[in-house]
Design an enzyme around this catalytic site. Sequence first.
Site, PDB file in Angstrom:
ATOM      1  N   HIS A 177      -6.040  -5.434   2.013  1.00  0.00           N
ATOM      2  CA  HIS A 177      -7.570  -6.127   1.785  1.00  0.00           C
ATOM      3  C   HIS A 177      -8.014  -6.848   2.786  1.00  0.00           C
ATOM      4  CE1 HIS A 177      -7.168  -5.192  -2.919  1.00  0.00           C
ATOM      5  NE2 HIS A 177      -6.001  -5.389  -2.662  1.00  0.00           N
ATOM      6  N   HIS A 188       1.149   0.002  -5.202  1.00  0.00           N
ATOM      7  CA  HIS A 188       2.093  -1.230  -5.347  1.00  0.00           C
ATOM      8  C   HIS A 188       2.827  -0.946  -6.517  1.00  0.00           C
ATOM      9  CE1 HIS A 188      -1.777  -2.134  -7.610  1.00  0.00           C
ATOM     10  NE2 HIS A 188      -2.254  -2.375  -6.393  1.00  0.00           N
ATOM     11  N   HIS A 212      -2.208   0.063   2.359  1.00  0.00           N
ATOM     12  CA  HIS A 212      -2.887  -0.581   1.315  1.00  0.00           C
ATOM     13  C   HIS A 212      -3.235  -1.888   1.742  1.00  0.00           C
ATOM     14  CE1 HIS A 212      -3.741  -1.808  -3.214  1.00  0.00           C
ATOM     15  NE2 HIS A 212      -3.888  -2.808  -2.604  1.00  0.00           N
ATOM     16  N   HIS A 215      -4.666   1.715  -8.970  1.00  0.00           N
ATOM     17  CA  HIS A 215      -4.113   0.714  -9.445  1.00  0.00           C
ATOM     18  C   HIS A 215      -3.657   1.016 -10.792  1.00  0.00           C
ATOM     19  CE1 HIS A 215      -3.952  -3.908  -9.821  1.00  0.00           C
ATOM     20  NE2 HIS A 215      -3.518  -3.548 -10.934  1.00  0.00           N
ATOM     21  N   LYS A 228     -10.571   4.970  -4.684  1.00  0.00           N
ATOM     22  CA  LYS A 228      -9.728   3.923  -5.331  1.00  0.00           C
ATOM     23  C   LYS A 228     -10.136   3.897  -6.730  1.00  0.00           C
ATOM     24  CE  LYS A 228      -6.617   0.443  -5.915  1.00  0.00           C
ATOM     25  NZ  LYS A 228      -6.227  -0.553  -5.293  1.00  0.00           N
ATOM     26  N   ASP A 265      -0.427  -4.765   0.475  1.00  0.00           N
ATOM     27  CA  ASP A 265      -1.257  -5.215  -0.484  1.00  0.00           C
ATOM     28  C   ASP A 265      -1.535  -6.815   0.233  1.00  0.00           C
ATOM     29  OD1 ASP A 265      -2.942  -5.182  -2.722  1.00  0.00           O
ATOM     30  OD2 ASP A 265      -1.438  -5.641  -4.070  1.00  0.00           O
TER      31      ASP A 265
HETATM   32  O1  DOR Z   1      -2.981  -9.357  -6.534  1.00  0.00           O
HETATM   33  C1  DOR Z   1      -3.632  -8.709  -6.086  1.00  0.00           C
HETATM   34  N1  DOR Z   1      -4.875  -9.073  -5.149  1.00  0.00           N
HETATM   35  N2  DOR Z   1      -3.689  -7.276  -6.767  1.00  0.00           N
HETATM   36  C2  DOR Z   1      -4.922  -6.548  -6.638  1.00  0.00           C
HETATM   37  O2  DOR Z   1      -4.988  -5.461  -7.201  1.00  0.00           O
HETATM   38  C3  DOR Z   1      -6.138  -7.032  -5.951  1.00  0.00           C
HETATM   39  C4  DOR Z   1      -5.834  -8.161  -4.800  1.00  0.00           C
HETATM   40  C5  DOR Z   1      -6.969  -8.681  -4.418  1.00  0.00           C
HETATM   41  O3  DOR Z   1      -8.089  -8.346  -4.030  1.00  0.00           O
HETATM   42  O4  DOR Z   1      -7.040  -9.984  -4.224  1.00  0.00           O
HETATM   43 ZN    ZN Z   2      -4.513  -4.279  -3.586  1.00  0.00          ZN
END
Ligand code: DOR
Ligand code: ZN
Length: 346
Positions: A16, A175, A14, A137, A100, A248
Amino acid sequence: MRDQLTIRRPDDWHLHLRDGPVLRDVLPYTARVFGRAIVMPNLSPPVTTTAAARAYRDRILAALPDGSDFTPLMTCYLTDETQSGDLIAGYRDGVFAAAKLYPAHATTNSAGGVTDVHAIMPVLEAMCEAGMPLCVHGEVTDAAIDIFDREAVFIDRVLAPLLDRLPDLRVIFEHVTTRQAVQFVDDGPANLAATITPQHLHLNRNAMLVGGIRPHTYCLPVLKREEHRLALRRAATSGSLKYFLGTDSAPHLRATKESACGCAGIFNAPQALESYAAVFEEEQALDRLETFASVAGALFYRLPLNTGTVTLRREPQQVPGEIAVAEETVVPFHAGETLRWRITPA
Ligand code: DOR
Ligand code: ZN
């Protein structure tokens, strides 16, 4: 006391990575350590089609440092309008590893998410039929539900009914942050698994709120009480194949975190494995780190295990207070702290 630990190369289930200059500057931290990562699709605009995922994958591959051996695994952002034809074709063609589910307005760039899972039931049925994994999520967005209860309520209102209806759907409860989620996953079928972040293993909500508001510990789902953190630590270090590493890691530029309305997300990619190693050592479970980091996720996603290894050495590592990203800075998880482990060669 052990001074060195070599494990199979891990994966991050997971992550970003963002896009553009941020992608260029954050990707090397992940690609250095992890063989693969499940890449979140919550760009602006989100990645909702196979064509968009192919293009994003190409941008990620183009941003890799020379000599990297890293495979981005793409995901499709589900909306009320998602058509199963393109989605399942994208999965069968090897473009999508998963889809997702963001409940609309649950988190960063989720405004286009799903307003009601019933609206996409035909899509979920097609995924179930095709064996395509669903990353979830797991928080309700009902304004009447307290933010600290949103995950537990999501289980009762959405996830349990969904699995009752589609018992074979392959679901990754992402998460997880509560003892209720751990209980649900423990009691669930083998096609239900969960990822756990380093921050939810290290911190409870006091870290965010005692002595001042600390925006760099703010993420979603939000940090919970200590009893929940302890349940997550037991789950992660149990050796169960239902729990695996998903950082995450979610970079936001410093100014957007240190704001009257700060963004949710913690940038933990630079020291992610070392951060997990600290937890596993504290739980006397270093021998189970490899299962969590390098085995369980690949088995769940039905992908081959990585072939290389990474070695952690017991050597103090000072985490920088900030990291240069896109001509600005991001404050990483553990900023200013000293971690006990370091990846070798550095
Ligand atoms: O804290 C988070 N940041 N939780 C999420 O679900 C998305 C992520 C983000 O893309 O910044
Ligand atoms: Zn995330």
